[in-house]
Design an enzyme around this catalytic site. Structure first.
Site, short mmCIF file in Angstrom:
data_model
loop_
_atom_site.label_atom_id
_atom_site.label_comp_id
_atom_site.label_asym_id
_atom_site.label_seq_id
_atom_site.Cartn_x
_atom_site.Cartn_y
_atom_site.Cartn_z
CD GLN A 202 -2.59 -1.07 2.50
OE1 GLN A 202 -2.54 -2.03 3.42
NE2 GLN A 202 -3.35 0.11 3.00
NE ARG A 315 -7.25 7.11 11.86
CZ ARG A 315 -7.96 7.92 11.15
NH1 ARG A 315 -9.37 8.15 11.55
NH2 ARG A 315 -7.49 8.71 10.33
NE ARG A 347 -12.68 -1.73 5.00
CZ ARG A 347 -13.09 -2.45 3.85
NH1 ARG A 347 -13.12 -3.71 4.01
NH2 ARG A 347 -13.86 -1.79 3.04
CB ALA A 514 -5.87 7.44 6.44
CD GLU A 718 -9.49 3.49 7.44
OE1 GLU A 718 -9.36 4.46 7.19
OE2 GLU A 718 -8.50 2.94 8.50
N1 MTE Z 1 -11.33 -2.64 0.19
C1 MTE Z 1 -10.73 -3.63 -0.55
N2 MTE Z 1 -11.29 -4.46 -1.22
N3 MTE Z 1 -9.25 -4.25 -0.16
C2 MTE Z 1 -8.48 -3.42 0.67
O1 MTE Z 1 -7.53 -3.69 0.97
N4 MTE Z 1 -8.44 -1.68 2.30
C3 MTE Z 1 -9.35 -1.01 3.36
C4 MTE Z 1 -10.55 0.01 2.69
N5 MTE Z 1 -10.96 -0.91 1.62
C5 MTE Z 1 -9.20 -2.51 1.36
C6 MTE Z 1 -10.72 -1.82 1.06
C7 MTE Z 1 -8.42 -0.15 4.14
S1 MTE Z 1 -7.81 -0.42 5.53
C8 MTE Z 1 -8.29 1.33 3.52
S2 MTE Z 1 -7.47 2.51 4.44
C9 MTE Z 1 -9.09 1.86 2.59
O2 MTE Z 1 -9.67 0.89 1.76
C10 MTE Z 1 -7.86 2.39 1.34
O3 MTE Z 1 -8.38 2.84 0.29
P1 MTE Z 1 -8.97 4.31 0.14
O4 MTE Z 1 -8.30 5.33 0.86
O5 MTE Z 1 -9.01 4.49 -1.37
O6 MTE Z 1 -10.31 4.22 0.57
N1 HPA Z 2 -4.63 6.03 9.23
C1 HPA Z 2 -4.07 4.96 8.51
N2 HPA Z 2 -2.90 4.95 8.38
C2 HPA Z 2 -2.24 5.89 8.99
C3 HPA Z 2 -2.68 6.89 9.76
C4 HPA Z 2 -3.95 6.99 9.94
O1 HPA Z 2 -4.46 8.12 10.46
N3 HPA Z 2 -1.57 7.85 10.10
C5 HPA Z 2 -0.46 7.03 9.78
N4 HPA Z 2 -0.88 5.94 8.93
MO1 MOS Z 3 -6.21 1.34 6.37
S1 MOS Z 3 -6.11 0.56 8.08
O1 MOS Z 3 -5.88 3.13 6.72
O2 MOS Z 3 -4.72 0.89 5.44
#
Ligand code: MTE
Ligand code: HPA
Ligand code: MOS
Length: 766
Positions: A202, A315, A347, A514, A718
């Protein structure tokens, strides 16, 4: 007379990856064609949770056919250090072993089977040391990974004395394995100058930085490329880096391409998970059910190294009051060092752990006062301009709106009546219902990380290539990036090609995490696109001798001025621009405005905005067996103005299922030797099609959306996970319908075993 094209019809939004996924054409790391001469690396890891190495002999392993090299810490040319926030974690063990799964050696082989055989010939002798698995034990010994964090609002100490009711108790929540479908891995290829790494991460920049540090090189010598990853869920925010560093180290030493991909069993053993928490709460209410004061102490089981634990811990405090306004708050959180693999982002990033404790405290109060918990919940929901414990005020607060909409449109009283009737008619089967409001802050809590960049090329045939720092992990950010660029240029999606995420095209990226990936990278992308659009507009104004008053449009694959003959196709426009030597490339940058946070005072405006929602969960418990089913989950969610409903709905459903898994069936069990007993997917059970709710309804709350959200489409990654907490409390409710005297400790996950114990808890001893 006008030949202006008709406004473009909004296309039904899709996940652009779906056709690739369902036809099996999607390319993950292990699907990439391998270069000739590629070697395979396998990690030999500690079988002890805490020990000193007295001797390690791998001479016999080294003689195994196909073994090219066996690498220990002494071969690292740079720093043997991978700690992201605190430098407390070696890449390869030196002489101390701190958890089962801690990497010691890298076995490099011409094939994976021989590497496996070699690993069994390694002779490790150690002096075993005392193992700490229990977080309370670590706390008693003041064994911390980082400094404790405290938040306070009002004057909790005195406020409790004015409360009509005060309740105190403890609540624990378990860890959670990410179970991304694609295990951790990387493929490192030595270059003429430097190293190129394909990584399932990521955080491409985190990988670049870690590899550079381990090799002792500068970052510009490391190129990291990510096409997409098969899920991350936080598990690859920081913990993808060591595997890339090991592959790169081996590739550097052997001067051949090296691939390192963990097998599922290795991944389960070696990588960190969601942090288990053990918490203590004290809640005070007045006679009307208003919460006056809240105190809590959160103990986080961080494992053997800090990893992201301090940020996760913070958090937890940000979300400790969930969706409620509480005037007097005093909360503290401690990150405790144990001999488990270092726990990491998952997440929700500590938020769910805090919100669970809040809901437990409310359930405790309602049970003791013999009132409905939803009455307390509703009475205390956040309202416009209410202050969070960290000083930010709730803006465009949709907490009450979501709740009331859910209660009304899903007919809560009707559902409750049906459940009552069902429970009256069934002796051995009971239904329960819960409401779960959520409030989740969007932005990295570390303000610095809220920045992104994008690179856009318009090629002279009119096609467009875009690069951002966003990593596609199944969450649909690729679709959103293409939508953003298509929207800016007024082109159909098919004109836009999204390139891989690559550190040489977009540098210094924050991890895709995040929930802020689409906001940050989308806004940077808009910046880049609009620079090009402005140049094209200047060209056209010149070309057509337009005045300021003329409304020049670039949309629908053409450029035109309303009410005039001026019309040019996109293709003609780009050709003209190229002939006129206009720059058709741009680099965009975005840094979230308005946010700041003072760590000393624990006050500020850490979040760009908040996401709200409410879930109503109904379940049925089999009171003979302790089994349960989730009948339905009915959600009202604040999407703002969703730019891709298909993707966003997928995030709600996936997040919900993952939250339910955490709260109900996913149970990580370590023995007192620090050995993971639930170390495979047969005894660590994640939700399947039979255990997800039989029905999930999602209603899109119509709100204007936040200005700081991309296209006013709020982050969605999340927040829905926390609807899963509702399943836990719905099960509690059902148990209480069967046994009103039930004593149910707040201990998640609510496994069938615990349900059975609770069903017969007091009755048996009566
Ligand atoms: N959805 C899928 N299908 N796969 C993933 O790994 N990660 C989650 C969420 N949804 C994830 C997911 C997490 S922990 C986060 S922080 C967000 O997606 C990251 O992507 P975004 O910032 O585009 O929402
Ligand atoms: N969310 C997710 N990942 C992170 C954060 C947060 O607030 N800060 C540092 N890594
Ligand atoms: Mo999501 S736990 O911020 O990768």
């Amino acid at each position: 007379m006008t030949q202006n094209p008709k406004p473009r019809k909004k296309k039904h939004s899709l996940n652009i990856d779906a056709p690739l996924h369902v036809t099996g054409r999607t390319i993950y790391l292990d699907d990439m064609p391998e270069l000739g001469g590629t070697l395979y690396a396998k990690v030999y890891y500690s079988p002890y949770a805490h020990a000193s190495i007295t001797s390690i002999d791998y001479s016999e392993a080294r003689q195994q056919p196909g073994i090219i090299d066996i690498i220990d810490h002494s071969r690292i040319p740079g720093e043997n250090q991978i700690g992201g926030i605190i430098p407390d974690e070696p890449l390869l063990a030196v002489d101390e072993l701190h958890f089962i799964g801690m990497p010691i050696l890298i076995i490099v082989s011409t094939d994976e089977l021989n590497a496996h055989k070699a690993s069994q010939l390694i002779k490790l002798e150690v002096e075993e040391k005392e193992v700490i698995v229990d977080v309370e034990e670590a706390y008693r010994r003041r064994s911390f990974l980082s400094a404790p964090i405290h938040f306070s609002l009002g004057d909790a100490e005195h406020a409790f004395t004015d409360c009509a009711h005060v309740f105190e108790g403890s609540a624990s929540s378990g860890g959670q394995e990410h179970v991304y479908l694609e295990p951790q891995g990387a493929y490192a290829i030595p270059q003429q100058q430097g190293m190129k790494i394909f990584s399932s991460t990521q955080g491409p920049t985190a990988v670049q930085h870690t590899v550079a540090k381990v090799l002792g090189w500068s970052m510009n010598l490391i190129e990291v490329d990510v096409n997409r990853i098969g899920g991350g869920f936080g598990g690859k925010e920081d913990q993808a880096s060591p595997w890339a560093a090991m592959a790169a180290l081996a590739a550097h030493i052997c001067q051949r391409p090296v691939k390192l991909i963990l097998e599922r069993g290795e991944d389960l053993q070696m990588t960190g998970k969601r942090h288990p928490y053990q918490s203590h709460y004290k809640i005070g209410l007045d006679t009307s059910g208003k919460i006056i004061a809240f105190e809590a102490r959160y103990l986080q089981n961080g494992g053997a190294a800090a990893d992201l634990s301090p940020a996760v811990l913070q958090r937890t405090l940000f979300h400790s009051t969930n969706s409620y306004y509480i005037p007097h708050v005093r909360i503290s959180a401690y990150s405790c060092r144990t001999n488990l693999p270092p726990n990491t982002a998952f997440r929700g990033f500590g938020g769910p752990q805090g919100m669970y404790v809040m809901e437990a405290a409310l359930d405790h109060a309602a049970t003791a006062l013999d009132i409905e918990v939803h009455d307390i919940q509703r009475k205390n929901l956040l309202y416009e301009s209410a202050e969070f414990p960290y000083g930010q005020l709730a803006e465009a607060c949709a907490a009450q709106h979501c709740w009331d909409e859910a209660v009304e449109s899903y007919d809560l009283s009707g559902s409750m009546k049906k459940i009552e009737d069902y429970n009256a008619a069934h002796q051995w089967s009971k239904k329960g219902l819960s409401l779960m409001p959520i409030c989740f802050g969007i932005s990295f809590t570390n303000t610095m990380m809220n920045q992104a960049r994008a690179l856009v090329h318009v090629y002279h045939d009119g096609s467009v290539g875009i690069s951002t720092g966003a990593v596609e992990m199944g969450q649909g950010v690729s679709s959103k990036m293409i939508q953003v660029a298509a929207g800016c240029f007024g082109l159909p999606h098919e004109h836009i090609k999204l390139e891989s995420t690559n550190t040489t095209r977009v540098a210094n990226t924050s991890p895709s995490a995040a929930s802020a990936t689409a906001d940050l990278n989308g806004k940077a992308l808009q910046d880049a696109c609009s620079q090009i659009i402005h140049r094209l507009q200047d060209l056209l104004r010149d070309q057509w001798s337009l005045t300021e008053a003329d409304e020049l449009q670039i949309d629908n694959a053409s450029a035109y001025v309303a009410g005039t003959d001026h019309l040019m196709s996109w293709q003609e426009l780009v050709t003209l621009a190229f002939q006129q030597r206009v720059n058709l490339s741009a680099k965009g940058h975005y840094a979230t405005p308005t946010i700041h946070f003072n760590k000393e005072t624990s006050k500020g405006i850490p979040f760009a905005y908040h996401v709200y929602g409410t879930a109503i969960t109904t379940c049925t418990v089999d009171c003979l067996r302790g089994n349960y089913e989730l009948d339905k989950v009915q959600i009202v969610h604040d999407f703002g103005s969703s730019m891709n409903r298909a993707v966003d709905l997928g995030q709600i459903e996936g997040g919900l299922a993952q939250g339910i898994g955490w709260m109900t069936m996913e149970e990580l069990i370590y023995n007192d030797k620090g050995q993971l007993k639930s170390g495979n997917l047969a005894n660590y059970k994640i939700p399947d099609i039979y255990s997800v709710p039989k029905e999930v309804q999602v209603q899109y709350l119509n709100t204007p959306g936040a200005e700081l959200a991309i296209n006013k489409s709020k982050a969605v990654g999340e927040p829905p996970l926390m609807y899963g907490i509702g399943a836990y409390f719905a099960i509690h409710q059902a148990i209480k319908r069967f046994n009103p005297q039930a004593v149910i400790p707040y201990s998640a996950p609510m496994t069938t075993e615990k349900v059975l114990l609770a069903l017969y808890s007091k009755r048996d001893s009566e």
